[in-house]
Scaffold this active site. Sequence first.
Site, mmCIF file in Angstrom:
data_model
loop_
_atom_site.group_PDB
_atom_site.id
_atom_site.type_symbol
_atom_site.label_atom_id
_atom_site.label_comp_id
_atom_site.label_asym_id
_atom_site.label_seq_id
_atom_site.Cartn_x
_atom_site.Cartn_y
_atom_site.Cartn_z
ATOM 1 N N ALA A 66 -32.392 19.201 -50.105
ATOM 2 C CA ALA A 66 -32.517 17.885 -50.686
ATOM 3 C C ALA A 66 -31.850 16.897 -49.685
ATOM 4 O O ALA A 66 -31.431 17.301 -48.528
ATOM 5 C CB ALA A 66 -31.458 17.940 -51.980
ATOM 6 N N GLY A 109 -32.517 22.903 -51.499
ATOM 7 C CA GLY A 109 -33.769 22.623 -52.354
ATOM 8 C C GLY A 109 -35.084 23.232 -51.925
ATOM 9 O O GLY A 109 -36.013 23.369 -52.485
ATOM 10 N N GLU A 112 -35.376 26.540 -52.975
ATOM 11 C CA GLU A 112 -35.494 26.581 -54.346
ATOM 12 C C GLU A 112 -36.945 26.240 -54.801
ATOM 13 O O GLU A 112 -37.543 26.750 -55.854
ATOM 14 C CB GLU A 112 -34.371 25.653 -54.982
ATOM 15 N N GLU A 132 -25.805 25.038 -49.735
ATOM 16 C CA GLU A 132 -24.992 23.916 -50.317
ATOM 17 C C GLU A 132 -23.394 24.147 -50.416
ATOM 18 O O GLU A 132 -22.659 23.259 -50.550
ATOM 19 C CB GLU A 132 -25.258 23.755 -52.023
HETATM 20 N N1 CO8 Z 1 -31.035 15.746 -45.470
HETATM 21 C C1 CO8 Z 1 -31.275 14.657 -44.715
HETATM 22 N N2 CO8 Z 1 -31.623 14.883 -43.467
HETATM 23 C C2 CO8 Z 1 -31.936 16.007 -42.976
HETATM 24 C C3 CO8 Z 1 -31.664 17.309 -43.698
HETATM 25 C C4 CO8 Z 1 -31.285 16.972 -44.867
HETATM 26 N N3 CO8 Z 1 -31.072 18.338 -45.974
HETATM 27 N N4 CO8 Z 1 -31.861 18.272 -42.682
HETATM 28 C C5 CO8 Z 1 -32.076 17.733 -41.773
HETATM 29 N N5 CO8 Z 1 -31.931 16.434 -41.654
HETATM 30 C C6 CO8 Z 1 -32.010 15.484 -40.563
HETATM 31 C C7 CO8 Z 1 -31.153 15.621 -39.589
HETATM 32 O O1 CO8 Z 1 -29.971 14.475 -39.976
HETATM 33 C C8 CO8 Z 1 -31.684 14.943 -38.345
HETATM 34 O O2 CO8 Z 1 -31.868 13.435 -38.496
HETATM 35 P P1 CO8 Z 1 -31.199 12.385 -37.375
HETATM 36 O O3 CO8 Z 1 -32.285 13.026 -36.083
HETATM 37 O O4 CO8 Z 1 -31.729 11.166 -38.038
HETATM 38 O O5 CO8 Z 1 -29.868 12.792 -37.129
HETATM 39 C C9 CO8 Z 1 -33.279 15.614 -38.458
HETATM 40 O O6 CO8 Z 1 -33.307 15.782 -39.810
HETATM 41 C C10 CO8 Z 1 -33.460 16.881 -37.645
HETATM 42 O O7 CO8 Z 1 -32.273 17.787 -37.982
HETATM 43 P P2 CO8 Z 1 -31.223 18.274 -36.913
HETATM 44 O O8 CO8 Z 1 -30.953 17.417 -35.787
HETATM 45 O O9 CO8 Z 1 -30.063 18.819 -37.552
HETATM 46 O O10 CO8 Z 1 -32.187 19.658 -36.387
HETATM 47 P P3 CO8 Z 1 -31.683 20.991 -35.892
HETATM 48 O O11 CO8 Z 1 -32.773 21.718 -35.544
HETATM 49 O O12 CO8 Z 1 -30.472 20.766 -34.965
HETATM 50 O O13 CO8 Z 1 -30.958 21.913 -37.032
HETATM 51 C C11 CO8 Z 1 -30.986 22.567 -39.542
HETATM 52 C C12 CO8 Z 1 -31.764 22.206 -38.255
HETATM 53 C C13 CO8 Z 1 -29.872 23.758 -39.174
HETATM 54 C C14 CO8 Z 1 -32.050 22.805 -40.546
HETATM 55 C C15 CO8 Z 1 -30.102 21.271 -39.855
HETATM 56 O O14 CO8 Z 1 -30.818 20.071 -39.800
HETATM 57 C C16 CO8 Z 1 -29.322 21.594 -41.400
HETATM 58 O O15 CO8 Z 1 -28.424 22.181 -41.211
HETATM 59 N N6 CO8 Z 1 -29.802 20.721 -42.142
HETATM 60 C C17 CO8 Z 1 -29.038 20.723 -43.639
HETATM 61 C C18 CO8 Z 1 -29.575 22.068 -44.310
HETATM 62 C C19 CO8 Z 1 -28.876 21.985 -45.851
HETATM 63 O O16 CO8 Z 1 -27.378 21.791 -45.797
HETATM 64 N N7 CO8 Z 1 -29.366 21.925 -46.677
HETATM 65 C C20 CO8 Z 1 -29.118 21.825 -47.971
HETATM 66 C C21 CO8 Z 1 -29.091 20.326 -48.504
HETATM 67 S S1 CO8 Z 1 -28.280 20.447 -50.375
HETATM 68 C C22 CO8 Z 1 -29.677 20.882 -51.098
HETATM 69 O O17 CO8 Z 1 -30.512 21.185 -51.001
HETATM 70 C C23 CO8 Z 1 -29.247 20.884 -52.547
HETATM 71 C C24 CO8 Z 1 -30.369 21.146 -53.435
HETATM 72 C C25 CO8 Z 1 -30.311 20.929 -54.990
HETATM 73 C C26 CO8 Z 1 -29.783 19.387 -55.419
HETATM 74 C C27 CO8 Z 1 -29.897 19.162 -56.731
HETATM 75 C C28 CO8 Z 1 -29.177 18.123 -57.415
HETATM 76 C C29 CO8 Z 1 -29.001 17.846 -58.661
#
Ligand code: CO8
Length: 258
Positions: A66, A109, A112, A132
């Site tokens: 998400a 997400g 999921e 998460e």
């Molecule tokens: N949301 C928003 N932006 C994101 C996300 C995300 N989930 N993942 C990556 N991005 C963005 C980064 O912020 C970055 O943007 P910017 O260049 O502007 O800083 C760009 O994408 C590239 O990402 P990275 O530089 O971080 O890339 P890396 O190759 O270094 O790392 C990873 C890749 C390991 C995947 C890393 O991006 C990461 O850890 N992302 C987050 C993963 C995460 O925690 N996901 C879970 C999110 S919570 C969720 O999904 C809940 C679902 C259910 C919700 C239901 C609500 C009711």
Amino acid sequence: QNGYENIIVERRGRVGIITLNRPQALNALNAALMTEVVAAATEFDQDHGIGAIVLTGSEKAFAAGADIKEMASLTYADVLLSDFFSAWDRFAAVRTPTIAAVAGYALGGGCEVAMMCDLLIAAENARFGQPEITLGTIPGIGGTQRLTRAVGKAKAMDLILTGRMMDAAEAERAGLVSRIVPTERLLDEAIETAEKIAAMSLPAAYAAKEAIAQAFESTLAQGVTFERRTFHATFALADRAEGMTAFVEKRPPTFKHG
Ligand code: CO8
């Protein structure tokens, strides 16, 4: 099918393809993307000229979860009153067979939504996780339920409590993934599989999918009864008569999806 900003929608014969396309955010699932995926999948589902749907992302990310930037400032009241992210239930409810073609990250997400699909084909570079907990929250669109049903309690607890990722090989061993293919073959394999499914009788495919889904919603006896009644019902289909007649006549069947 035009006018989408966060996805690319294509049709190839009887196969519908939805490609998540927010490369700048690793296909993070914001509300706009969700609305578009649900709209495109619903349109394909209502079109009986489509017999299977492929959902895919990029080589680097199926979807990294998400959109954390969009969620960060929301309050409990915001998410409760808007029933935040519940529209994904409509994607899960699509009757047409769906295939998730996953390369790279399928996190939160993203994992999921992949698990909402009927088949999950993984590239060798796929990574699955429910991180998460590292954000102080928990999965919110079925992760605690679908992952546990797919891989069992032990691994679901391991993944959801630690937030660690598993690679494609571990995901296949655990039963999350239907098959693993070389990363460059992913889309071709998914589309070929979708074409194969889409060539079957669509009503029979609906029936098969619905019966498998019952395995997660019922006791064994109830599920077996549901299956038997549904099996009996296929005898009302012209496609069932054609399929069996074609076998007896040693020729390929021509299904008309009725
Ligand atoms: N949301 C928003 N932006 C994101 C996300 C995300 N989930 N993942 C990556 N991005 C963005 C980064 O912020 C970055 O943007 P910017 O260049 O502007 O800083 C760009 O994408 C590239 O990402 P990275 O530089 O971080 O890339 P890396 O190759 O270094 O790392 C990873 C890749 C390991 C995947 C890393 O991006 C990461 O850890 N992302 C987050 C993963 C995460 O925690 N996901 C879970 C999110 S919570 C969720 O999904 C809940 C679902 C259910 C919700 C239901 C609500 C009711």
